[in-house]
Scaffold this motif. Sequence first.
Motif, PDB file in Angstrom:
ATOM      1  N   SER A  58     -32.998 -75.984 -36.948  1.00 51.33           N
ATOM      2  CA  SER A  58     -32.600 -76.087 -35.550  1.00 51.33           C
ATOM      3  C   SER A  58     -33.790 -76.618 -34.753  1.00 51.33           C
ATOM      4  O   SER A  58     -34.934 -76.581 -35.215  1.00 51.33           O
ATOM      5  CB  SER A  58     -32.182 -74.714 -35.027  1.00 51.33           C
ATOM      6  OG  SER A  58     -33.302 -73.860 -34.949  1.00 51.33           O
ATOM      7  N   GLU A  96     -35.230 -75.230 -32.258  1.00 44.92           N
ATOM      8  CA  GLU A  96     -36.155 -74.115 -32.007  1.00 44.92           C
ATOM      9  C   GLU A  96     -37.084 -73.916 -33.206  1.00 44.92           C
ATOM     10  O   GLU A  96     -38.291 -73.693 -33.047  1.00 44.92           O
ATOM     11  CB  GLU A  96     -35.384 -72.819 -31.740  1.00 44.92           C
ATOM     12  CG  GLU A  96     -34.560 -72.836 -30.481  1.00 44.92           C
ATOM     13  CD  GLU A  96     -33.149 -73.376 -30.701  1.00 44.92           C
ATOM     14  OE1 GLU A  96     -32.749 -73.563 -31.867  1.00 44.92           O
ATOM     15  OE2 GLU A  96     -32.459 -73.627 -29.702  1.00 44.92           O
ATOM     16  N   ASN A 132     -39.740 -76.643 -33.368  1.00 46.62           N
ATOM     17  CA  ASN A 132     -40.809 -76.405 -32.396  1.00 46.62           C
ATOM     18  C   ASN A 132     -41.778 -75.333 -32.891  1.00 46.62           C
ATOM     19  O   ASN A 132     -42.984 -75.423 -32.664  1.00 46.62           O
ATOM     20  CB  ASN A 132     -40.223 -75.997 -31.045  1.00 46.62           C
ATOM     21  CG  ASN A 132     -39.517 -77.151 -30.364  1.00 46.62           C
ATOM     22  OD1 ASN A 132     -39.817 -78.310 -30.623  1.00 46.62           O
ATOM     23  ND2 ASN A 132     -38.574 -76.840 -29.498  1.00 46.62           N
ATOM     24  N   ILE A 133     -41.260 -74.322 -33.550  1.00 43.91           N
ATOM     25  CA  ILE A 133     -42.125 -73.262 -34.072  1.00 43.91           C
ATOM     26  C   ILE A 133     -42.995 -73.802 -35.204  1.00 43.91           C
ATOM     27  O   ILE A 133     -44.170 -73.440 -35.312  1.00 43.91           O
ATOM     28  CB  ILE A 133     -41.271 -72.056 -34.519  1.00 43.91           C
ATOM     29  CG1 ILE A 133     -40.670 -71.395 -33.283  1.00 43.91           C
ATOM     30  CG2 ILE A 133     -42.090 -71.065 -35.319  1.00 43.91           C
ATOM     31  CD1 ILE A 133     -39.670 -70.328 -33.562  1.00 43.91           C
ATOM     32  N   LYS A 164     -32.182 -70.895 -37.916  1.00 45.79           N
ATOM     33  CA  LYS A 164     -31.979 -70.784 -36.466  1.00 45.79           C
ATOM     34  C   LYS A 164     -33.279 -70.534 -35.723  1.00 45.79           C
ATOM     35  O   LYS A 164     -33.590 -71.220 -34.753  1.00 45.79           O
ATOM     36  CB  LYS A 164     -30.980 -69.651 -36.185  1.00 45.79           C
ATOM     37  CG  LYS A 164     -30.675 -69.455 -34.733  1.00 45.79           C
ATOM     38  CD  LYS A 164     -29.685 -68.330 -34.539  1.00 45.79           C
ATOM     39  CE  LYS A 164     -29.450 -68.089 -33.060  1.00 45.79           C
ATOM     40  NZ  LYS A 164     -28.595 -66.932 -32.842  1.00 45.79           N
ATOM     41  N   ASN A 165     -34.050 -69.540 -36.175  1.00 46.30           N
ATOM     42  CA  ASN A 165     -35.250 -69.162 -35.432  1.00 46.30           C
ATOM     43  C   ASN A 165     -36.212 -68.433 -36.354  1.00 46.30           C
ATOM     44  O   ASN A 165     -35.811 -67.853 -37.358  1.00 46.30           O
ATOM     45  CB  ASN A 165     -34.872 -68.266 -34.242  1.00 46.30           C
ATOM     46  CG  ASN A 165     -35.953 -68.178 -33.209  1.00 46.30           C
ATOM     47  OD1 ASN A 165     -36.985 -68.840 -33.319  1.00 46.30           O
ATOM     48  ND2 ASN A 165     -35.732 -67.371 -32.192  1.00 46.30           N
ATOM     49  N   LYS A 179     -39.502 -65.646 -35.862  1.00 48.69           N
ATOM     50  CA  LYS A 179     -40.252 -64.819 -34.920  1.00 48.69           C
ATOM     51  C   LYS A 179     -41.377 -64.110 -35.649  1.00 48.69           C
ATOM     52  O   LYS A 179     -41.307 -63.900 -36.856  1.00 48.69           O
ATOM     53  CB  LYS A 179     -39.345 -63.740 -34.302  1.00 48.69           C
ATOM     54  CG  LYS A 179     -38.161 -64.246 -33.561  1.00 48.69           C
ATOM     55  CD  LYS A 179     -37.406 -63.061 -33.004  1.00 48.69           C
ATOM     56  CE  LYS A 179     -35.945 -63.342 -32.924  1.00 48.69           C
ATOM     57  NZ  LYS A 179     -35.170 -62.197 -32.540  1.00 48.69           N
TER      58      LYS A 179
END
Length: 125
Positions: free
Chosen positions: A52, A54, A57-58, A119-120, A122
């Motif tokens: 994704s 996001e 970008n991470i 998706k993400n 963290k």
Amino acid sequence: MKFTQRLAYYLFGILIGCMFLVYFFGEKKTEFCYLPNCRVLKDLRSKPVVYSPEAENIFKEGWVTDDDVRNTLTYGKVDFSKSNIEEESGKLYIVKGKNEAKEPIIVEIINYSDKVRLKNIKKGE
């Protein structure tokens, strides 16, 4: 026949049987994967991964890499209390793992029938 001779024949038979098992099963590269955590991670690893925006970008931030995500999908732990939730016509899975610096990370992945979408990512607790 004495007991020691019978024991020697028995142990010799077990040794030959073990050698056959190692020979036949060693080439198949079989894997024990019947536990829920292992089955989910194996299913996620078997499909192509789509990132994704996001997640991309991470990755640009530099504290986590694609190899960290692959290692998390191999050695991580699925949080089943927060996972297996319907989302975007797939199922959301939360996988906890570590990056190269041994910092905990949490990877959110949506599992579709033909692909996996990252998706993400963290930082964990």
